[in-house]
Write a protein that holds these residues in place. Structure first.
Motif, PDB file in Angstrom:
ATOM      1  N   PHE A 196     -15.855  94.399  31.753  1.00  0.00           N
ATOM      2  CA  PHE A 196     -15.691  95.375  30.670  1.00  0.00           C
ATOM      3  C   PHE A 196     -17.036  95.987  30.298  1.00  0.00           C
ATOM      4  O   PHE A 196     -17.159  97.205  30.147  1.00  0.00           O
ATOM      5  N   LYS A 197     -18.042  95.148  30.195  1.00  0.00           N
ATOM      6  CA  LYS A 197     -19.383  95.647  29.836  1.00  0.00           C
ATOM      7  C   LYS A 197     -19.929  96.546  30.939  1.00  0.00           C
ATOM      8  O   LYS A 197     -20.494  97.615  30.663  1.00  0.00           O
ATOM      9  N   ARG A 198     -19.760  96.139  32.197  1.00  0.00           N
ATOM     10  CA  ARG A 198     -20.284  96.924  33.310  1.00  0.00           C
ATOM     11  C   ARG A 198     -19.622  98.283  33.399  1.00  0.00           C
ATOM     12  O   ARG A 198     -20.291  99.307  33.622  1.00  0.00           O
ATOM     13  N   ARG A 199     -18.310  98.334  33.206  1.00  0.00           N
ATOM     14  CA  ARG A 199     -17.567  99.575  33.419  1.00  0.00           C
ATOM     15  C   ARG A 199     -17.623 100.534  32.234  1.00  0.00           C
ATOM     16  O   ARG A 199     -17.538 101.747  32.426  1.00  0.00           O
ATOM     17  N   PHE A 200     -17.779 100.003  31.039  1.00  0.00           N
ATOM     18  CA  PHE A 200     -17.647 100.862  29.871  1.00  0.00           C
ATOM     19  C   PHE A 200     -18.884 100.924  28.970  1.00  0.00           C
ATOM     20  O   PHE A 200     -19.019 101.873  28.202  1.00  0.00           O
ATOM     21  N   LYS A 201     -19.773  99.957  29.060  1.00  0.00           N
ATOM     22  CA  LYS A 201     -20.829  99.894  28.063  1.00  0.00           C
ATOM     23  C   LYS A 201     -22.241 100.008  28.638  1.00  0.00           C
ATOM     24  O   LYS A 201     -23.179 100.287  27.897  1.00  0.00           O
ATOM     25  N   ASN A 202     -22.412  99.770  29.929  1.00  0.00           N
ATOM     26  CA  ASN A 202     -23.767  99.788  30.481  1.00  0.00           C
ATOM     27  C   ASN A 202     -24.407 101.158  30.425  1.00  0.00           C
ATOM     28  O   ASN A 202     -25.627 101.290  30.386  1.00  0.00           O
ATOM     29  N   GLY A 203     -23.579 102.203  30.394  1.00  0.00           N
ATOM     30  CA  GLY A 203     -24.119 103.548  30.358  1.00  0.00           C
ATOM     31  C   GLY A 203     -24.434 104.059  28.977  1.00  0.00           C
ATOM     32  O   GLY A 203     -24.930 105.175  28.801  1.00  0.00           O
ATOM     33  N   GLU A 204     -24.150 103.241  27.963  1.00  0.00           N
ATOM     34  CA  GLU A 204     -24.386 103.693  26.573  1.00  0.00           C
ATOM     35  C   GLU A 204     -25.879 103.739  26.267  1.00  0.00           C
ATOM     36  O   GLU A 204     -26.655 102.979  26.806  1.00  0.00           O
TER      37      GLU A 204
END
Length: 204
Positions: A196-204
């Protein structure tokens, strides 16, 4: 008042204190330090990203007793799962998921239809033609589509007839709500926190 405890056996006093004080405190601490960080509680912020990267495929579901269904190959295959989230009045609040993992002959992949919402007005889609909604990243990822990690399917609609009561498959408002809630709960409870973190939050 101070002497009232001398009339209560120590074992009974311990039981009273345990029930009235220590067990509720334990429940509270478990909820705060374990369940509060177990799932992806901010999933609702990202469900549209997942949905917007999805598309429909048509498959012919195998008959109920087919060996294409993993549950017919291995009795240990998980088809129901309970997610413990918090303690409410000393009891766990337990959302659940129901899974239909199967091999798709059309796509040569294992898929798993997943329901995290009420299924009481549904018929399992055995032997029917269905439209399945899948995520593009999941379908393109070689780590998905295996027996151990089937591609998640979070929306299914009957082609020739509805698999829900009252033709709800063809009620756009109902199915949009069904899909949205199913995706949110999948992202929250089922998708691993690291993914979940890799797909949705790492780019924040």
């Amino acid at each position: 008042m101070r002497n009232i405890f001398k009339y209560i056996p120590m074992v009974t006093l311990g039981q009273i204190l345990g029930t009235a004080v220590f067990f509720p405190l334990l429940c509270f601490l478990i909820a705060i330090f374990y369940y509060s960080n177990k799932y992806n509680d901010d999933a609702e912020q990202y469900y549209e990203d997942y949905m917007n990267n999805s598309y429909d495929i048509e498959v012919a579901m195998p008959e109920e007793k087919s060996k294409c269904y993993l549950k017919n190959q291995d009795e240990d295959v998980k088809t129901v799962e309970t997610f413990r989230t918090r303690m409410v009045n000393n009891y766990f609040a337990n959302p659940s998921g129901w899974y239909i993992p199967f091999f798709s002959v059309e796509y040569k992949k294992y898929l798993s239809i997943m329901y995290f919402v009420d299924t009481s007005q549904m018929y399992w889609p055995y032997g029917r033609k269905v439209i399945l909604t899948v995520n593009r990243d999941d379908m393109n990822n070689p780590e998905y589509g295996t027996k151990e990690n089937p591609v998640p399917v979070l929306k299914d609609i009957g082609v020739d007839e509805s698999i829900r009561d009252n033709d709800q498959d063809y009620d756009k408002a109902y199915m949009d709500s069904f899909y949205r809630e199913n995706v949110i709960r999948y992202l929250k409870y089922k998708m691993p926190k690291s993914e979940f973190k890799r797909r949705f939050k790492n780019g924040e």
